[in-house]
Design a protein around this motif. Structure first.
Motif, short mmCIF file in Angstrom:
data_model
loop_
_atom_site.label_atom_id
_atom_site.label_comp_id
_atom_site.label_asym_id
_atom_site.label_seq_id
_atom_site.Cartn_x
_atom_site.Cartn_y
_atom_site.Cartn_z
N MET A 160 41.53 36.22 67.62
CA MET A 160 40.84 37.34 66.98
C MET A 160 41.27 38.66 67.61
N SER A 161 41.26 39.70 66.80
CA SER A 161 41.49 41.06 67.29
C SER A 161 40.25 41.88 66.97
N VAL A 162 40.04 42.94 67.75
CA VAL A 162 38.85 43.76 67.58
C VAL A 162 39.24 45.22 67.40
N THR A 163 38.68 45.87 66.40
CA THR A 163 38.82 47.31 66.20
C THR A 163 37.45 47.95 66.34
N LEU A 164 37.35 48.89 67.26
CA LEU A 164 36.10 49.60 67.49
C LEU A 164 36.20 51.02 66.93
N VAL A 165 35.22 51.42 66.14
CA VAL A 165 35.21 52.77 65.57
C VAL A 165 33.86 53.41 65.86
N PRO A 166 33.76 54.15 66.97
CA PRO A 166 32.50 54.80 67.32
C PRO A 166 32.28 56.10 66.55
N ARG A 202 51.43 32.04 69.68
CA ARG A 202 51.39 31.15 68.52
C ARG A 202 50.34 31.58 67.50
N HIS A 203 49.29 32.24 67.98
CA HIS A 203 48.16 32.53 67.12
C HIS A 203 48.08 33.97 66.63
N THR A 204 48.91 34.86 67.19
CA THR A 204 48.77 36.28 66.90
C THR A 204 48.84 36.60 65.41
N SER A 205 49.78 35.99 64.70
CA SER A 205 49.99 36.32 63.29
C SER A 205 48.82 35.90 62.41
N ASP A 206 48.02 34.97 62.87
CA ASP A 206 46.90 34.47 62.07
C ASP A 206 45.55 34.99 62.55
N GLN A 207 45.55 35.96 63.44
CA GLN A 207 44.30 36.41 64.03
C GLN A 207 43.30 36.91 62.99
N VAL A 208 42.04 36.62 63.25
CA VAL A 208 40.94 37.15 62.46
C VAL A 208 40.65 38.56 62.97
N TYR A 233 39.51 31.33 60.83
CA TYR A 233 40.86 31.26 61.39
C TYR A 233 41.66 30.17 60.68
N LYS A 234 42.82 30.54 60.17
CA LYS A 234 43.63 29.62 59.36
C LYS A 234 44.81 29.02 60.12
N GLY A 235 45.00 29.41 61.37
CA GLY A 235 46.11 28.88 62.14
C GLY A 235 45.78 27.56 62.79
N PRO A 236 46.63 27.11 63.73
CA PRO A 236 46.39 25.86 64.44
C PRO A 236 45.05 25.90 65.17
#
Length: 256
Positions: free
Chosen positions: A96-102, A58-64, A234-237
């Protein structure tokens, strides 16, 4: 049924709060509770696994989207990743999703068809950056492995045991083949390009982006309480987990 390992903490918390005791006949480690229908049933967490998976969808599309541009041996980066980013991700992974760039303040120079890298904290840091980059390209369990490495007394010496703990099917030899080969070199080049493309250009690490944007205000809020920042953006539910978080850390490795 295949549920990502990042739901493990939510599943465990749901099981405990619901008064559900894990089955004594459970033959699986926690990382595999939700890996299949059979394991969820055997371990007595089927309801929690299913509910967590539905909630996540339900929350994937609105993830921060939280991006961290860092260096594997930078003290401030290690502190932020282990004491702020990873705990927040465990609690709020459904929103939330996380991108790591070392890469951070490293520099690259062309060398034929490959690249040579120089890192702020020397060759050991270049190796740490490369190991973590290869791991991210090879397993879905990369974030727990990187957390394990960065929270250890010795980032490099712990790498092999962290891989064995969180991704036992991933051979260390294959990781090192990536590190020493063309694939790792090209992956690090992509990290360099991604870092150099930041707008505004990064001035220090850890450098945090939220939904692809960096401002000093967002950086300060992320450093003071990433948990609160993610919940507020976060703008979702709304989810029950969002509340007050008061973790604070601020220490930068400047690009000098």
């Amino acid at each position: 049924m295949k549920i990502p390992m990042l739901l493990l903490m939510a599943v465990w918390l749901n099981a405990q709060s619901g008064g559900c005791a894990l089955s004594s006949s459970c033959p699986h480690p926690p990382s595999q509770w939700c890996s299949s229908l059979d394991s969820a049933i055997q371990c007595g967490v089927l309801k929690q696994c299913l509910e967590s998976n539905v909630t996540r969808s339900r929350h994937t599309s609105d993830q921060v989207e939280v991006g961290l541009y860092y260096e594997s041996l930078c003290p401030g980066c290690r502190m932020f990743l282990t004491e702020m980013l990873f705990p927040t991700w465990l609690m709020l992974n459904e929103i939330m999703s996380v991108t790591l760039v070392p890469y951070g303040n490293a520099q690259e120079k062309p060398d034929g068809q490959k690249y040579v890298f120089e890192c702020q904290h020397g060759e050991p840091e270049c190796l740490g950056n490369m190991i973590e980059t290869c791991i991210m390209n090879m397993t879905d369990a990369a974030f727990p492995i990187i957390f394990c490495m960065e929270s250890s007394a010795d980032v490099l010496q712990s790498a092999k045991s962290c891989v064995e703990l969180y991704s036992p099917k991933l051979s260390w030899d294959s990781v090192m083949s990536c590190v020493k080969g063309d694939v790792g070199n090209q992956l690090m080049h992509q990290n360099a390009l991604q870092t150099s493309a930041l707008t505004p250009p990064h001035q220090y690490v850890p450098w945090v982006t939220i939904n692809g944007e960096h401002t000093e205000d967002l950086q300060d809020k992320a450093m003071n309480s990433l948990f609160t920042l993610v919940c507020s953006m976060y703008k979702g539910p709304k989810i029950p987990a969002c509340g007050e978080g008061k973790i604070h850390y601020r220490s930068y490795c400047h690009n000098e």
